[in-house]
Write a protein that holds these residues in place. Structure first.
Motif, PDB file in Angstrom:
ATOM      1  N   ILE A   5      29.304 -57.991   6.392  1.00  0.00           N
ATOM      2  CA  ILE A   5      30.141 -56.931   6.965  1.00  0.00           C
ATOM      3  C   ILE A   5      30.063 -56.954   8.490  1.00  0.00           C
ATOM      4  N   LEU A   6      28.860 -57.125   9.030  1.00  0.00           N
ATOM      5  CA  LEU A   6      28.692 -57.169  10.478  1.00  0.00           C
ATOM      6  C   LEU A   6      29.409 -58.370  11.080  1.00  0.00           C
ATOM      7  N   GLN A   7      29.284 -59.535  10.447  1.00  0.00           N
ATOM      8  CA  GLN A   7      29.924 -60.734  10.979  1.00  0.00           C
ATOM      9  C   GLN A   7      31.438 -60.606  10.964  1.00  0.00           C
ATOM     10  N   VAL A   8      31.986 -60.070   9.867  1.00  0.00           N
ATOM     11  CA  VAL A   8      33.436 -59.883   9.781  1.00  0.00           C
ATOM     12  C   VAL A   8      33.909 -58.883  10.834  1.00  0.00           C
ATOM     13  N   ALA A   9      33.124 -57.831  11.048  1.00  0.00           N
ATOM     14  CA  ALA A   9      33.477 -56.837  12.065  1.00  0.00           C
ATOM     15  C   ALA A   9      33.512 -57.467  13.450  1.00  0.00           C
ATOM     16  N   PHE A  10      32.556 -58.337  13.752  1.00  0.00           N
ATOM     17  CA  PHE A  10      32.554 -59.030  15.031  1.00  0.00           C
ATOM     18  C   PHE A  10      33.819 -59.881  15.194  1.00  0.00           C
ATOM     19  N   VAL A  11      34.226 -60.546  14.120  1.00  0.00           N
ATOM     20  CA  VAL A  11      35.417 -61.392  14.182  1.00  0.00           C
ATOM     21  C   VAL A  11      36.656 -60.558  14.498  1.00  0.00           C
ATOM     22  N   PHE A  12      36.807 -59.432  13.799  1.00  0.00           N
ATOM     23  CA  PHE A  12      37.979 -58.583  14.022  1.00  0.00           C
ATOM     24  C   PHE A  12      37.949 -57.955  15.412  1.00  0.00           C
ATOM     25  N   PHE A  13      36.767 -57.542  15.862  1.00  0.00           N
ATOM     26  CA  PHE A  13      36.665 -56.930  17.186  1.00  0.00           C
ATOM     27  C   PHE A  13      36.938 -57.953  18.282  1.00  0.00           C
TER      28      PHE A  13
END
Length: 283
Positions: free
Chosen positions: A260-268
């Motif tokens: 979840i954290l990695q995906v959030a970084f990608v979107f941000f």
């Protein structure tokens, strides 16, 4: 202030980037104040081992009857701290080396770039594993240095290329004529022009450091001390999580937190791309 206004405008128009930014912020808050709000109890309750989700333990318990959610929250701090420190070290070295070599050029550029090439050719992950196994430390600064030992080299080469293209610019030539010192030339004239690339790479460096750090603890190479997501996965696998359903939630909970954290970084990071590259902005 202009940057923040542009970022907020992009986030409002890109729901995915906005959600990613909110998740990243929540993770940062969790790492910062979570261990104080939801402290990890030292009390063990083997009779309640591998209990399913409940009001008191929303993600169930581990082999000692301790709550998985509290371990996720407490374990976020060491992971995030080391990831942030490793990214800072990586970016600082990479940007400094890249700007200096790109601007100064000559024999200095040739010498430093040959050293950089050596770090680029060294297999990063095997070197990290060997160093972590040899040093056997839980100190976050030392771990961050180990994780960034080769990560800076690629950034240094990229920044060098940009610095070489900028050093013949009119504003650089004007600064030379004014006698601007080398330090100011590097960090006040050149650095702001490579800032967008550095910002994106900083996020990528954090995600890479988190993955590498979790891997060290998962493999049992770094000393198991305290609680973090990598240690949780290590212990869950040691307790047979791959073969039984009892400890499956204890295994998948930290894995889900990482994903979840990695995906959030990608979107941000998509929002940052849009801020720095107007042609990418969502219309």
């Amino acid at each position: 202030m202009r940057f923040l206004k542009d970022l907020w405008r992009i986030l409002r128009g890109d729901k995915g980037a906005l959600i990613g930014g909110i998740i990243v912020l929540l993770y940062c808050l969790m790492a910062l104040i979570g261990p104080w709000v939801v402290p990890l109890s030292n009390e063990q309750d083997p009779a309640n081992a591998y209990a399913g989700p409940s009001w008191s333990h929303p993600l169930g318990t581990d082999a000692l009857g301790q709550g998985v959610l509290s371990q996720i929250i407490v374990g976020s701090r060491p992971i995030m701290v080391v990831g942030l420190l490793a990214a800072i070290i990586t970016v600082f070295i990479g940007v400094t080396v890249g700007l200096l070599t790109g601007y100064i050029g000559g024999w200095f550029d040739t010498l430093v770039m040959r050293i950089t090439d050596i770090f680029l050719t060294i297999p990063g992950l095997p070197l990290i594993i060997v160093l972590a196994a040899f040093i056997q430390t839980t100190n976050p600064v030392v771990l961050a240095i180990i994780l960034s030992i080769t990560a800076w080299a690629g950034l240094a080469r990229s920044i060098r290329s940009q610095a070489m293209s900028l050093r013949s610019s009119d504003f650089i030539e004007a600064a030379k004529l004014q006698g601007v010192p080398l330090r100011n030339m590097i960090f006040r004239q050149l650095l702001p022009n490579v800032g967008p690339y550095v910002a994106i790479h900083f996020l990528l460096a954090i995600t890479g450091a988190i993955y590498a750090q979790v891997g060290l603890f998962l493999l049992g190479i770094a000393p198991i001390s305290g609680t973090n997501w990598g240690i949780m996965i290590n212990l869950a696998m040691a307790q047979g999580a791959l073969y039984t359903t009892d400890s499956a939630l204890y295994l998948f909970a930290p894995m889900a937190a990482i994903v979840i954290l990695q995906v959030a970084f990608v979107f941000f990071s998509r929002a940052l791309d849009s801020v720095f590259n107007p042609r990418l902005r969502v219309q």
